[in-house]
Scaffold this motif. Sequence first.
Motif, PDB file in Angstrom:
ATOM      1  N   TYR A  81     -46.669   7.285  15.228  1.00 42.20           N
ATOM      2  CA  TYR A  81     -46.973   6.514  13.982  1.00 42.20           C
ATOM      3  C   TYR A  81     -46.057   5.287  13.588  1.00 42.20           C
ATOM      4  O   TYR A  81     -45.129   5.019  14.271  1.00 42.20           O
ATOM      5  CB  TYR A  81     -47.086   7.504  12.808  1.00 42.20           C
ATOM      6  CG  TYR A  81     -45.789   7.964  12.252  1.00 42.20           C
ATOM      7  CD1 TYR A  81     -44.897   8.656  13.044  1.00 42.20           C
ATOM      8  CD2 TYR A  81     -45.434   7.664  10.942  1.00 42.20           C
ATOM      9  CE1 TYR A  81     -43.699   9.067  12.548  1.00 42.20           C
ATOM     10  CE2 TYR A  81     -44.233   8.088  10.460  1.00 42.20           C
ATOM     11  CZ  TYR A  81     -43.372   8.775  11.262  1.00 42.20           C
ATOM     12  OH  TYR A  81     -42.181   9.170  10.743  1.00 42.20           O
ATOM     13  N   GLU A 126     -54.491   7.994  14.489  1.00 35.98           N
ATOM     14  CA  GLU A 126     -54.593   9.168  15.364  1.00 35.98           C
ATOM     15  C   GLU A 126     -53.760   9.022  16.631  1.00 35.98           C
ATOM     16  O   GLU A 126     -53.549   7.929  17.127  1.00 35.98           O
ATOM     17  CB  GLU A 126     -56.052   9.390  15.761  1.00 35.98           C
ATOM     18  CG  GLU A 126     -56.966   9.743  14.618  1.00 35.98           C
ATOM     19  CD  GLU A 126     -58.416   9.744  15.063  1.00 35.98           C
ATOM     20  OE1 GLU A 126     -58.905  10.800  15.486  1.00 35.98           O
ATOM     21  OE2 GLU A 126     -59.047   8.671  15.005  1.00 35.98           O
ATOM     22  N   THR A 149     -57.655   9.213  22.093  1.00 35.54           N
ATOM     23  CA  THR A 149     -57.501   8.156  21.095  1.00 35.54           C
ATOM     24  C   THR A 149     -56.988   6.908  21.798  1.00 35.54           C
ATOM     25  O   THR A 149     -56.730   6.911  23.003  1.00 35.54           O
ATOM     26  CB  THR A 149     -56.491   8.559  19.995  1.00 35.54           C
ATOM     27  OG1 THR A 149     -55.168   8.521  20.542  1.00 35.54           O
ATOM     28  CG2 THR A 149     -56.782   9.955  19.469  1.00 35.54           C
ATOM     29  N   ASP A 199     -50.763  10.713  11.682  1.00 36.26           N
ATOM     30  CA  ASP A 199     -51.177  11.964  12.311  1.00 36.26           C
ATOM     31  C   ASP A 199     -50.069  13.011  12.137  1.00 36.26           C
ATOM     32  O   ASP A 199     -49.118  13.068  12.918  1.00 36.26           O
ATOM     33  CB  ASP A 199     -51.444  11.701  13.802  1.00 36.26           C
ATOM     34  CG  ASP A 199     -52.372  12.734  14.418  1.00 36.26           C
ATOM     35  OD1 ASP A 199     -52.513  13.814  13.843  1.00 36.26           O
ATOM     36  OD2 ASP A 199     -52.943  12.437  15.483  1.00 36.26           O
ATOM     37  N   HIS A 239     -52.773  18.976  15.789  1.00 37.30           N
ATOM     38  CA  HIS A 239     -53.062  18.145  14.623  1.00 37.30           C
ATOM     39  C   HIS A 239     -53.221  19.005  13.371  1.00 37.30           C
ATOM     40  O   HIS A 239     -53.958  19.990  13.380  1.00 37.30           O
ATOM     41  CB  HIS A 239     -54.337  17.333  14.850  1.00 37.30           C
ATOM     42  CG  HIS A 239     -54.281  16.472  16.066  1.00 37.30           C
ATOM     43  ND1 HIS A 239     -53.511  15.331  16.129  1.00 37.30           N
ATOM     44  CD2 HIS A 239     -54.886  16.591  17.285  1.00 37.30           C
ATOM     45  CE1 HIS A 239     -53.656  14.769  17.328  1.00 37.30           C
ATOM     46  NE2 HIS A 239     -54.471  15.510  18.042  1.00 37.30           N
ATOM     47  N   ALA A 291     -59.748  14.291  11.016  1.00 37.63           N
ATOM     48  CA  ALA A 291     -60.029  12.868  11.248  1.00 37.63           C
ATOM     49  C   ALA A 291     -61.481  12.579  10.867  1.00 37.63           C
ATOM     50  O   ALA A 291     -62.394  13.333  11.239  1.00 37.63           O
ATOM     51  CB  ALA A 291     -59.779  12.509  12.700  1.00 37.63           C
ATOM     52  N   HIS A 336     -64.502   9.639  10.875  1.00 36.31           N
ATOM     53  CA  HIS A 336     -64.968   8.370  11.434  1.00 36.31           C
ATOM     54  C   HIS A 336     -66.389   8.083  10.939  1.00 36.31           C
ATOM     55  O   HIS A 336     -67.105   8.994  10.515  1.00 36.31           O
ATOM     56  CB  HIS A 336     -64.997   8.427  12.971  1.00 36.31           C
ATOM     57  CG  HIS A 336     -63.645   8.438  13.613  1.00 36.31           C
ATOM     58  ND1 HIS A 336     -63.196   7.425  14.430  1.00 36.31           N
ATOM     59  CD2 HIS A 336     -62.634   9.336  13.568  1.00 36.31           C
ATOM     60  CE1 HIS A 336     -61.985   7.697  14.867  1.00 36.31           C
ATOM     61  NE2 HIS A 336     -61.624   8.862  14.351  1.00 36.31           N
ATOM     62  N   ALA A 353     -61.280   4.657  10.741  1.00 36.57           N
ATOM     63  CA  ALA A 353     -60.846   6.048  10.869  1.00 36.57           C
ATOM     64  C   ALA A 353     -59.867   6.424   9.763  1.00 36.57           C
ATOM     65  O   ALA A 353     -59.023   5.615   9.362  1.00 36.57           O
ATOM     66  CB  ALA A 353     -60.198   6.264  12.230  1.00 36.57           C
ATOM     67  N   LEU A 359     -57.368   9.875   8.221  1.00 37.84           N
ATOM     68  CA  LEU A 359     -56.776  11.191   8.440  1.00 37.84           C
ATOM     69  C   LEU A 359     -56.623  11.838   7.072  1.00 37.84           C
ATOM     70  O   LEU A 359     -55.767  11.444   6.278  1.00 37.84           O
ATOM     71  CB  LEU A 359     -55.432  11.058   9.151  1.00 37.84           C
ATOM     72  CG  LEU A 359     -55.555  10.611  10.612  1.00 37.84           C
ATOM     73  CD1 LEU A 359     -54.260  10.003  11.120  1.00 37.84           C
ATOM     74  CD2 LEU A 359     -55.968  11.782  11.490  1.00 37.84           C
ATOM     75  N   ARG A 364     -62.289  16.222  14.452  1.00 39.30           N
ATOM     76  CA  ARG A 364     -62.677  14.842  14.155  1.00 39.30           C
ATOM     77  C   ARG A 364     -64.180  14.822  13.858  1.00 39.30           C
ATOM     78  O   ARG A 364     -64.993  15.271  14.665  1.00 39.30           O
ATOM     79  CB  ARG A 364     -62.357  13.928  15.338  1.00 39.30           C
ATOM     80  CG  ARG A 364     -62.684  12.472  15.081  1.00 39.30           C
ATOM     81  CD  ARG A 364     -61.971  11.552  16.049  1.00 39.30           C
ATOM     82  NE  ARG A 364     -62.250  11.871  17.428  1.00 39.30           N
ATOM     83  CZ  ARG A 364     -61.511  11.436  18.454  1.00 39.30           C
ATOM     84  NH1 ARG A 364     -60.455  10.696  18.242  1.00 39.30           N
ATOM     85  NH2 ARG A 364     -61.823  11.763  19.687  1.00 39.30           N
TER      86      ARG A 364
END
Length: 363
Positions: free
Chosen positions: A42, A53, A58, A166, A196, A200, A202, A281, A283, A331
């Motif tokens: 990140y 992500e 990814t 993430d 995770h 996620a 999308h 996207a 999170l 996701r």
Amino acid sequence: MKKILLVTAIASISLASCVNDEAANPQNFLKQKIVFDTPVLYNNESRAIEYGEIGPNTDKPIYPSTEQFIIYANSYEGAFAGWSAANDAEFSGTAIAYVDDVNGWAPKNGDKYYYWESGKKMAFAACSPADLEQDATWTEAKRYYGATGLTIEDFVIASEPEKQFDLMFSTRTCDHESTPTTTNGSYNGVPIQFQHALSAIHFAVKNESEEETVVLKSIKILDVNYKGTFCENITEDGTKYVRDVNVSPEWDTTSDVTTYTAYADATGYTFTSDLTTLDSAMLLMPQDLSDDAQLEIIYTVNDKERTKYVPLNTLSSTSKGTISSWELGTRYTYCLHYKAQGKIFFAPSVDEWIDIDDIVIIL
């Protein structure tokens, strides 16, 4: 309060380890430094971080060398008898950074490395990122590790999608006695596997009409939870770490809700005949989806604006059925398909004339 058990996709990471400080080891030239392999990622203006992500599927498949993670470590003799029965390593609970000269993540005290202790084994766990970027009400004391695994209290999801990261927790790994090395003498590091902790979200769009121009203006997610406490919930059973057997991670969410803007553009995005995933996207907090949680979609059809509201817990997928909750490590892609309504057209016909042919006129 709502508790959500979560199922997750796992991203592979690695780590390397050791215990005594270099200055305290006169024979450290015979010992191996504690080093960690590549984990997961990140980014922020004030420091080296990357948002979004992470993982093999990814656009950021490898944990970046600019990133740091928190390592938890303890040492013991003989068989692993549980986290509480072992002794915390001196560097446990600290942030681990990438070190060029070992080509891995290594705990250091100033310029001194830590080394493996002779006759002792070590167990490890980790949390990424090292900096959770919380507001002023959150302190690092709210993240801690123990026999039941990782706990993170009062975690808040950032309101801006571009600042969401993430959040990950690793499996617990035990019985390590040295840092693996390659044939050329470099370090491989102790493997750490990250999972995770968030969901996620999308969006994808597609226009199935050949004659109408459809332009997306905005997508908002209304009334979803943004704050909660994470508990890994490990039941001690030797070195075993099996999801849904002796490990049941869950989020305990608060009643606080907010609205997230997933996409907004005054110019808009024009749908095509191909299903296209948007660069939108997010999170977000795993949770049960209430009746108030819904999508607000604003779009135009041939320049005429339309707004559609869709309750999230009524939507379904062919593989999972109704999606009534967001689960950790999962996701979700919501596909917005535009299909033209039935065209308005006319099919004229003419009734037969009604014959009245017996009207007599006498001349």
